[in-house]
Design an enzyme around this catalytic site. Structure first.
Site, PDB file in Angstrom:
ATOM      1  N   MET A  32       8.738  -5.139 -28.833  1.00  0.00           N
ATOM      2  CA  MET A  32       9.275  -6.188 -29.698  1.00  0.00           C
ATOM      3  C   MET A  32       8.785  -7.556 -29.223  1.00  0.00           C
ATOM      4  SD  MET A  32      12.940  -4.939 -31.049  1.00  0.00           S
ATOM      5  CE  MET A  32      13.915  -5.399 -29.652  1.00  0.00           C
ATOM      6  N   ALA A  34       7.683 -10.796 -26.651  1.00  0.00           N
ATOM      7  CA  ALA A  34       8.194 -11.519 -25.477  1.00  0.00           C
ATOM      8  C   ALA A  34       7.805 -10.728 -24.234  1.00  0.00           C
ATOM      9  CB  ALA A  34       9.703 -11.739 -25.567  1.00  0.00           C
ATOM     10  N   GLU A  37       5.886  -8.226 -17.363  1.00  0.00           N
ATOM     11  CA  GLU A  37       5.175  -7.240 -16.533  1.00  0.00           C
ATOM     12  C   GLU A  37       5.601  -5.807 -16.856  1.00  0.00           C
ATOM     13  OE1 GLU A  37       2.463  -6.267 -14.346  1.00  0.00           O
ATOM     14  OE2 GLU A  37       2.204  -8.325 -14.987  1.00  0.00           O
ATOM     15  N   HIS A  39       6.290  -4.535 -19.859  1.00  0.00           N
ATOM     16  CA  HIS A  39       5.450  -4.115 -20.993  1.00  0.00           C
ATOM     17  C   HIS A  39       4.008  -3.898 -20.529  1.00  0.00           C
ATOM     18  CE1 HIS A  39       8.605  -6.664 -23.084  1.00  0.00           C
ATOM     19  NE2 HIS A  39       8.714  -5.523 -23.746  1.00  0.00           N
ATOM     20  N   ASP A 152      14.712   1.794 -20.678  1.00  0.00           N
ATOM     21  CA  ASP A 152      15.568   2.180 -21.810  1.00  0.00           C
ATOM     22  C   ASP A 152      15.664   3.707 -21.808  1.00  0.00           C
ATOM     23  OD1 ASP A 152      15.906  -0.517 -23.341  1.00  0.00           O
ATOM     24  OD2 ASP A 152      13.796  -0.415 -22.795  1.00  0.00           O
ATOM     25  N   SER A 187      13.345  -7.839 -18.385  1.00  0.00           N
ATOM     26  CA  SER A 187      13.775  -7.673 -19.771  1.00  0.00           C
ATOM     27  C   SER A 187      13.517  -8.969 -20.521  1.00  0.00           C
ATOM     28  CB  SER A 187      15.277  -7.351 -19.814  1.00  0.00           C
ATOM     29  OG  SER A 187      15.790  -7.568 -21.108  1.00  0.00           O
ATOM     30  N   ARG A 189      15.307 -10.234 -22.647  1.00  0.00           N
ATOM     31  CA  ARG A 189      16.565 -10.982 -22.793  1.00  0.00           C
ATOM     32  C   ARG A 189      16.919 -11.791 -21.536  1.00  0.00           C
ATOM     33  NH1 ARG A 189      17.841  -6.399 -26.015  1.00  0.00           N
ATOM     34  NH2 ARG A 189      18.557  -6.969 -28.107  1.00  0.00           N
TER      35      ARG A 189
HETATM   36  P1  AMP Z   1      11.109  -3.808 -25.945  1.00  0.00           P
HETATM   37  O1  AMP Z   1      10.068  -4.839 -26.261  1.00  0.00           O
HETATM   38  O2  AMP Z   1      12.245  -4.328 -25.156  1.00  0.00           O
HETATM   39  O3  AMP Z   1      11.507  -3.012 -27.151  1.00  0.00           O
HETATM   40  O4  AMP Z   1      10.403  -2.775 -24.970  1.00  0.00           O
HETATM   41  C1  AMP Z   1       9.206  -2.145 -25.306  1.00  0.00           C
HETATM   42  C2  AMP Z   1       8.906  -1.064 -24.307  1.00  0.00           C
HETATM   43  O5  AMP Z   1       8.793  -1.634 -23.006  1.00  0.00           O
HETATM   44  C3  AMP Z   1      10.007  -0.003 -24.226  1.00  0.00           C
HETATM   45  O6  AMP Z   1       9.401   1.277 -24.056  1.00  0.00           O
HETATM   46  C4  AMP Z   1      10.761  -0.417 -22.994  1.00  0.00           C
HETATM   47  O7  AMP Z   1      11.428   0.656 -22.361  1.00  0.00           O
HETATM   48  C5  AMP Z   1       9.636  -0.938 -22.116  1.00  0.00           C
HETATM   49  N1  AMP Z   1      10.156  -1.836 -21.089  1.00  0.00           N
HETATM   50  C6  AMP Z   1      10.945  -2.931 -21.269  1.00  0.00           C
HETATM   51  N2  AMP Z   1      11.273  -3.467 -20.081  1.00  0.00           N
HETATM   52  C7  AMP Z   1      10.675  -2.689 -19.130  1.00  0.00           C
HETATM   53  C8  AMP Z   1      10.640  -2.707 -17.706  1.00  0.00           C
HETATM   54  N3  AMP Z   1      11.294  -3.621 -17.001  1.00  0.00           N
HETATM   55  N4  AMP Z   1       9.936  -1.736 -17.062  1.00  0.00           N
HETATM   56  C9  AMP Z   1       9.275  -0.775 -17.754  1.00  0.00           C
HETATM   57  N5  AMP Z   1       9.279  -0.711 -19.113  1.00  0.00           N
HETATM   58  C10 AMP Z   1       9.964  -1.645 -19.776  1.00  0.00           C
END
Ligand code: AMP
Length: 286
Positions: A32, A34, A37, A39, A152, A187, A189
């Site tokens: 999503m 933003a 590291e 990602h 997640d 994260s 957030r």
């Molecule tokens: P999001 O943009 O938050 O939907 O996350 C996209 C992907 O990145 C998802 O598969 C998350 O589980 C992964 N992700 C987010 N934060 C982390 C993190 N700290 N370490 C590893 N993967 C992450």
């Protein structure tokens, strides 16, 4: 150089058709935006395992529980494309909301069971939104492999279930949680935490890991969880939405002999933090 951006499904399909004709393996990293590291670690894993890598960037309105959280979610497309540039991805797919959800869009994918505890209890409808967008992203990108973070954990298990149940021709690859030096799981957030709260937040992973270690050494899990709730409260973290020891795969009550996971969601400074850690088997009693 920034990553090459594709915005329409037609353009994406033209591109992936070429790759598939050459027999190239396509990897997708759904995000999503933003980007941080965490990602980027997924992107590097995809780069190492696939011929072509597509990163998707879509802030999916259907997986938010409040319009406010959706509105406040950070949107940093230009910076994201710049961050991805040096990683050598083949496309950053940024679909248009109206193409993803045209006004007559009517299909919802719902994964029962695993979507119900933990996040499901506090974020009704969230996982329907996740399962629906992830299915669409798999279909749009035609990826052979998809990379998801263990951060997640419940989402990862739900996606594995979805892929198995619908016989989707995509391999799910799990990547470990990336943490800041002080242990806090990265994260998008976290950017919304004040400097003071960011300092306090470090207690969450520390307390969680101590709890996991205590359970591993044979302490009574219920007692450990009660003490952990108290410790979180004492460090100013709360309310705690859930703190549960679960079967790592089904997310229901732990089963003897199955891997376990300790998962938490808690509020701090108006930001909802989630984290999870593995809990190994108790050592055999002497
Ligand atoms: P999001 O943009 O938050 O939907 O996350 C996209 C992907 O990145 C998802 O598969 C998350 O589980 C992964 N992700 C987010 N934060 C982390 C993190 N700290 N370490 C590893 N993967 C992450």
């Amino acid at each position: 150089m920034s990553a090459p951006i594709i915005r329409s499904l037609d353009d994406l399909r033209r591109q992936t058709a070429q790759w598939r004709r050459k027999g190239e393996v396509i990897g997708v990293v759904p995000t999503m935006g933003a980007l941080h590291e965490g990602h980027l670690s997924l992107v590097r894993a995809a780069r190492a395992a696939c011929d072509r890598v597509i990163v998707t960037l879509f802030v999916n309105p259907r997986q938010f529980n409040s319009p406010e959280d959706y509105a406040k979610y950070p949107r940093t497309e230009e910076a994201d494309a710049a961050l991805l540039g040096p990683l050598g991805i083949d496309a950053l797919f940024v679909p248009d909301g109206a193409e993803v959800y045209p006004s007559d869009h009517a299909t919802v994918i719902s994964v029962s069971g695993i979507s119900e505890p933990l996040e499901g209890r506090f974020r009704p409808g969230h996982f329907d939104g996740v399962a629906t967008i992830v299915t669409m992203l798999f279909n749009m990108t035609q990826a052979d492999r998809a990379f998801f973070g263990e951060k997640d954990w419940q989402q990862l298990q739900l996606i594995r279930r979805l892929v198995a149940d619908l016989k989707l021709p995509v391999e799910i690859v799990a990547c470990p949680t990336m943490r800041a030096d002080d242990g806090l799981a990265l994260s998008s957030r976290n950017q919304r935490l004040s400097a003071q709260a960011r300092g306090q937040a470090t207690a969450l992973p520390a307390i969680l890991m101590q709890a996991a270690a205590a359970i591993e050494t044979g302490d009574n899990p219920d007692r450990v969880l009660d003490e952990t709730r108290e410790r979180l409260a004492a460090s100013g973290i709360g309310p705690v939405e859930y703190l549960e020891l679960c079967d790592a795969r089904t997310l229901h009550a732990p089963q003897p002999g199955s891997p376990r996971r300790l998962l938490v969601a808690a509020w701090l400074d108006g930001v909802r933090l989630i984290d999870n850690v593995a809990v190994s088997d108790a050592p055999p009693t002497r």
